[in-house]
Design a protein around this motif. Structure first.
Motif, PDB file in Angstrom:
ATOM      1  N   PRO A 222       0.824  -1.206   0.000  1.00  0.00           N
ATOM      2  CA  PRO A 222       0.000   0.000   0.000  1.00  0.00           C
ATOM      3  C   PRO A 222       0.863   1.263   0.000  1.00  0.00           C
TER       4      PRO A 222
ATOM      5  N   ARG B 153      -2.425  -2.800  -9.104  1.00  0.00           N
ATOM      6  CA  ARG B 153      -3.587  -3.534  -8.608  1.00  0.00           C
ATOM      7  C   ARG B 153      -3.258  -4.318  -7.339  1.00  0.00           C
ATOM      8  N   ASN B 154      -2.002  -4.723  -7.197  1.00  0.00           N
ATOM      9  CA  ASN B 154      -1.597  -5.514  -6.035  1.00  0.00           C
ATOM     10  C   ASN B 154      -1.147  -4.672  -4.852  1.00  0.00           C
ATOM     11  N   CYS B 155      -1.163  -3.354  -4.995  1.00  0.00           N
ATOM     12  CA  CYS B 155      -0.748  -2.475  -3.903  1.00  0.00           C
ATOM     13  C   CYS B 155      -1.918  -2.177  -2.955  1.00  0.00           C
ATOM     14  N   THR B 156      -2.567  -3.232  -2.502  1.00  0.00           N
ATOM     15  CA  THR B 156      -3.665  -3.089  -1.546  1.00  0.00           C
ATOM     16  C   THR B 156      -3.309  -3.839  -0.270  1.00  0.00           C
ATOM     17  N   THR B 157      -3.954  -3.473   0.807  1.00  0.00           N
ATOM     18  CA  THR B 157      -3.660  -4.119   2.088  1.00  0.00           C
ATOM     19  C   THR B 157      -3.977  -5.603   2.055  1.00  0.00           C
TER      20      THR B 157
ATOM     21  N   ARG C 133      -4.150  -7.742  -0.554  1.00  0.00           N
ATOM     22  CA  ARG C 133      -3.217  -8.511  -1.382  1.00  0.00           C
ATOM     23  C   ARG C 133      -1.834  -8.557  -0.748  1.00  0.00           C
TER      24      ARG C 133
END
Length: 412
Positions: free
Chosen positions: A57, A93-97, A99
């Motif tokens: 994130p 898209r993968n820079c979320t808590t 994931r």
């Protein structure tokens, strides 16, 4: 049963070692000497405590903020290549808590046995310089220290024998007088290790030779499809056949796969480093400068400092300004160290990166006898033994199903 391993870095050598231990006839092919690329040009850390994916994130937002800094530790060189654009979109898209936490769990599980596997390698007579000193992460920003402490809690639940403690300014002043007053605090972990990566790859290559692994070095390998739909390896005009082929070619993996019209989601992440002489007042155990993203590794004959992550294709040229950013970050963390009266020469290494920060370990869906092992980012040394063992299990039909989908080559 015969297997050809393409790539003589830490991952390829580990795969060859474990395959041979499973009774497989193994040939390793590489145009360069064993461990001469990123496998020897890295921090040399075995770090279960840092088993976290690169996409996190806020990571891409930070990269955009640093775009105008020529010496920033994280940068993206824009290109309009469709493959590159798609890769960066997937990484965003993968820079979320959610994931990030899922990736953290997978990498922690992969790292759970890595220390024992390194001990097993040493017990088998493989000689390499290694150290078991605690790793201290230094933070200038208290909120980043608090966020990483949460990650360490997750790691501690999954890694046997791992522990950590927080250090405030008073602790640092008492225990690490070389650290400047601008550092807000630190996190010290117990259970990580460091090593000289060149000595590790040399020792692993020697063990492979001892056990009967064949090496074909100095010539590139290419894959080609045969009329019967099988895949062979072409080395300097000679066609080699095998029951299994393992492609562990790092950032060059797609160049190897191009001959059979296959591709995996891997991009090069360029890192830089310097080897500094030992100094009486220098660091005595590994340090990580959190905001600068710089790793410091004291070894027997030198202190290695490394850092930066640059996305811009396969380019091994050295940008002195980018490399110099590592050196210019040091004064904000240390009172006097290091002495740079004699300017050191930088080196570089290309890390294979994936959009979700997890490695690719497993067979190609359309060609299951071709296995890929790449995309380990900055954990190539740390995850080399567990990756090699997993590849050997897959190649011999004894692989566990755990995390297989998370590591699959066609997951993107």
């Amino acid at each position: 049963m015969r297997t050809i391993v393409i790539g003589a870095g830490a991952i390829g050598l580990s795969a060859a070692y474990y395959l041979r231990k499973n009774g497989v006839e193994v040939t390793v092919v590489d145009p360069a000497p064993p461990g001469s690329k990123a496998s020897s040009h890295n921090a040399g850390w075995i770090v279960p405590s840092m088993s976290a994916p690169v996409p996190a994130p806020g990571m891409m937002l930070q990269a955009l903020r640093w775009m105008l800094r020529r010496d920033s530790p994280l940068y993206v060189t824009p290109t309009f290549s469709p493959q590159f654009v798609r890769f960066m979109a997937l990484m965003l898209r993968n820079c979320t808590t959610a994931r990030f936490e899922a990736g953290l769990h997978v990498l922690s599980d992969l790292s759970a046995e890595t220390l024992q596997l390194f001990d097993d390698l040493a017990a088998d007579g493989i000689r390499f310089e290694t150290h078991a000193d605690p790793l201290t992460m230094l933070f200038q920003e208290p909120q980043k220290l608090e966020a990483h402490a949460v990650e360490l809690e997750t790691v501690a639940e999954r890694i046997p024998g791992f522990s950590w403690r927080a250090l405030d300014r008073q602790d640092l002043a008492r225990e690490m007088p070389l650290v400047s007053g601008g550092v807000a605090g630190g996190l010290q972990s117990f259970g990580d290790r460091s090593l000289d990566p060149a000595s590790f790859t040399a020792g692993l290559a020697a063990a492979c030779t001892r056990d009967g692994v064949e090496f074909r070095l100095g010539r590139p390998a290419a894959l080609q499809q045969e009329p019967d739909s099988s895949v062979s390896v072409v080395v300097d005009g000679e066609v080699l056949h095998a029951d299994r082929i393992v492609v562990a070619a790092g950032v060059w993996t797609n160049r190897v796969l191009a001959g059979i019209h296959e591709k995996v989601a891997v991009q090069a992440g360029k890192g830089y480093g310097y080897d500094l002489p030992l100094q009486p007042d220098g660091p005595t155990h590994p340090l990580y400068l959190a905001e600068a993203k710089v790793a410091i590794t004291p070894l027997d004959t030198k202190v290695r400092i490394s850092g930066t992550m640059g996305f811009g294709g396969i380019d091994e040229r050295i940008n002195s300004v980018r490399a110099g950013g590592i050196l210019t970050s040091l004064p904000s963390y240390f009172t006097a160290w290091p002495d740079l009266s004699e300017k050191p020469q930088p080196w570089t290494g290309l890390r294979p990166m994936t959009p979700d920060g997890l490695p690719i370990i497993g067979p190609l869906r359309r060609r299951p006898h071709v296995l890929v092992a790449t995309g380990h980012a900055m954990l190539g040394i740390s995850l080399a033994p567990p990756t090699g063992r997993l590849i050997a299990e897959m190649a011999t039909g004894h692989a566990p199903g755990r995390h297989r989908a998370s590591l699959a080559a066609d997951r993107f």
